[in-house]
Design a protein around this motif. Structure first.
Motif, PDB file in Angstrom:
ATOM      1  N   PHE A  37       0.804  -1.222   0.000  1.00 53.21           N
ATOM      2  CA  PHE A  37       0.000   0.000   0.000  1.00 53.21           C
ATOM      3  C   PHE A  37       0.842   1.279   0.000  1.00 53.21           C
ATOM      4  O   PHE A  37       0.288   2.376  -0.092  1.00 53.21           O
ATOM      5  CB  PHE A  37      -0.934  -0.011   1.210  1.00 53.21           C
ATOM      6  N   PHE A  52      -6.031  -0.094   9.532  1.00 49.50           N
ATOM      7  CA  PHE A  52      -7.009  -0.831   8.750  1.00 49.50           C
ATOM      8  C   PHE A  52      -8.137  -1.287   9.678  1.00 49.50           C
ATOM      9  O   PHE A  52      -7.975  -1.295  10.898  1.00 49.50           O
ATOM     10  CB  PHE A  52      -6.361  -2.041   8.079  1.00 49.50           C
ATOM     11  N   ASP A 108      -9.392  -1.388  -7.307  1.00 50.25           N
ATOM     12  CA  ASP A 108      -8.249  -1.667  -6.436  1.00 50.25           C
ATOM     13  C   ASP A 108      -8.574  -2.887  -5.578  1.00 50.25           C
ATOM     14  O   ASP A 108      -9.066  -2.775  -4.448  1.00 50.25           O
ATOM     15  CB  ASP A 108      -7.946  -0.453  -5.559  1.00 50.25           C
ATOM     16  N   MET A 136      -6.821  -3.226  -1.986  1.00 53.30           N
ATOM     17  CA  MET A 136      -7.395  -2.363  -0.960  1.00 53.30           C
ATOM     18  C   MET A 136      -8.786  -2.845  -0.556  1.00 53.30           C
ATOM     19  O   MET A 136      -9.151  -2.823   0.627  1.00 53.30           O
ATOM     20  CB  MET A 136      -7.459  -0.924  -1.478  1.00 53.30           C
ATOM     21  N   ASN A 148      -9.616  -3.946   3.336  1.00 56.33           N
ATOM     22  CA  ASN A 148     -10.570  -3.185   4.139  1.00 56.33           C
ATOM     23  C   ASN A 148     -11.875  -3.924   4.395  1.00 56.33           C
ATOM     24  O   ASN A 148     -12.486  -3.771   5.454  1.00 56.33           O
ATOM     25  CB  ASN A 148     -10.874  -1.854   3.444  1.00 56.33           C
TER      26      ASN A 148
END
Length: 399
Positions: free
Chosen positions: A27, A35, A348, A351, A355
């Motif tokens: 990242f 996170f 993405d 990500m 998440n």
């Protein structure tokens, strides 16, 4: 099984890239980035090492070497390393090579970077199949050479070569080097003898150098066999073979790889550029010899365990997430899952999974990004534990 592949080993705070380095590597953020999941909650499917404990014979060999209590400058002088490695190659692939062709590197990737520098001038080109291991592109970029991509095609859900396109690309007089990979990373293809011979004929026809990255050659599904390119091209002097037990036996951090260079002039130039002037880690030498001499039983059981992980993944996705298309690769511990129908609007993917699912993935380097993201659930003991105990809940909650 004699070995416990279900054991979970705590790698937190060991400076393991897998646990402690994901923020900066994936990242590009600092250690304070937060996170929705705690670090210890993440299912780590990103960097290609395993969570399994190293085979006991390797650990024992390291203890015995440590007991000698001296770790001075070390090189390979006797024949023990070659004898062990050569026997492994003869037993597993019915292939051998002269001792003088064996050189060493801290890793296959550093060797590839150096070899590209030696073999391809700035402005010239190297050719590889795609999807491809991202370091092939990085090696080309680092040396200021153009990477020519020959996309594979899907046939009955399996990636295969477009041989006509490969030859057309190879015919370009600016192409000087083929960056080959077998078993193929990331698709997990084991190339057949017919496929390898077809590539070999093209390489010979256009008088190209070829680097064969075979680091995954022992991470096969049970009953499968690897064929080295060196066996297909026994007399071709422009072939370099890159191998290491580092992936297979989860000892990548020991930083040692076997680079087999046939051409004596290239071998001399490669060795002359060695920033370590021939010195190797004494522990790495002993670990590799132990793997070659005593690791086969452990590896057979590892393969069976990975087979079970792949079977679990395929069955679960088919039953609970049928739009996620997957197949069992013939080699590696890398599973590919086509998520394009499940996540059509997600650009993405790393990500999103970090998440929303608590799963760590690397970004893909493929022509079709969403389709070609690499998932790695089959690789690790930690992941396997989630497969057998917690994956059902994880997947029910959208993971």
């Amino acid at each position: 099984m004699r070995y416990d592949f279900d054991e979970i080993i705590d790698r937190q705070h060991t400076n393991a890239m897998n646990t402690d380095g994901f923020r900066s590597y994936i990242f590009h953020v600092g250690p304070d980035a937060v996170f929705p999941f705690r670090d210890e909650e993440f299912i780590r499917m990103w960097v290609a090492d395993m969570e399994f404990a190293v085979a006991p014979p390797i650990c024992q060999a390291l203890r015995e070497r440590i007991d000698k209590r001296i770790f001075g400058y070390t090189q390979v002088y006797d024949s023990r390393y070659y004898d062990a490695f050569s026997k492994w190659c003869k037993d597993r692939y019915d292939w051998s090579f002269p001792r003088e062709e064996l050189t060493f590197s801290t890793g296959v990737v550093p060797a590839i970077f150096q070899l590209i520098e030696l073999l391809v001038e700035p402005g010239e080109k190297l050719l590889t199949l795609t999807p491809a291991y991202s370091q092939f592109k990085n090696g080309a970029d680092h040396n200021g050479v153009e990477l020519v991509k020959c996309p594979m095609v899907k046939k009955d859900g399996v990636f295969v070569m477009d041989l006509a396109a490969f030859e057309q690309a190879a015919a370009d007089p600016q192409v000087k080097l083929v960056m080959w990979c077998g078993p193929q990373n990331p698709t997990g293809r084991i190339w057949t003898a017919e496929e390898l011979e077809a590539v070999a004929q093209i390489v010979r026809k256009y008088d190209l150098w070829i680097i064969s990255d075979e680091i995954h050659c022992d991470l096969l599904r049970s009953g499968k066999t690897h064929i080295p390119m060196g066996k297909i091209m026994p007399d071709y002097h422009k072939l370099i073979t890159c191998m290491s037990p580092s992936k297979t036996f989860n000892i990548a951090g020991l930083m040692l790889s076997d680079i087999i260079i046939r051409d004596p002039d290239l071998r001399q130039r490669f060795n002359s550029r060695d920033k370590n002037v021939g010195c190797l880690n004494p522990l790495s030498i002993e670990a590799h010899i132990a793997a070659f001499e005593h690791g086969w039983d452990w590896l057979q059981q590892l393969r069976a365990y990975l087979d079970g992980n792949f079977a679990f993944m395929g069955d679960y996705l088919a039953a609970h997430l049928p739009e996620a298309v997957s197949y069992t690769p013939e080699a590696t511990y890398l599973a590919w899952v086509d998520m394009s129908k499940c996540l059509p609007d997600v650009e993405d993917i790393p990500m999103f999974f970090a998440n929303e699912a608590g799963v760590l993935l690397e970004g893909g380097g493929c022509p079709v990004r969403r389709q070609c993201q690499g998932l790695r659930p089959a690789q690790s003991g930690h992941a396997a534990q989630h497969h057998r105990q917690g994956a059902r809940a994880d997947l029910r909650h959208g993971r």
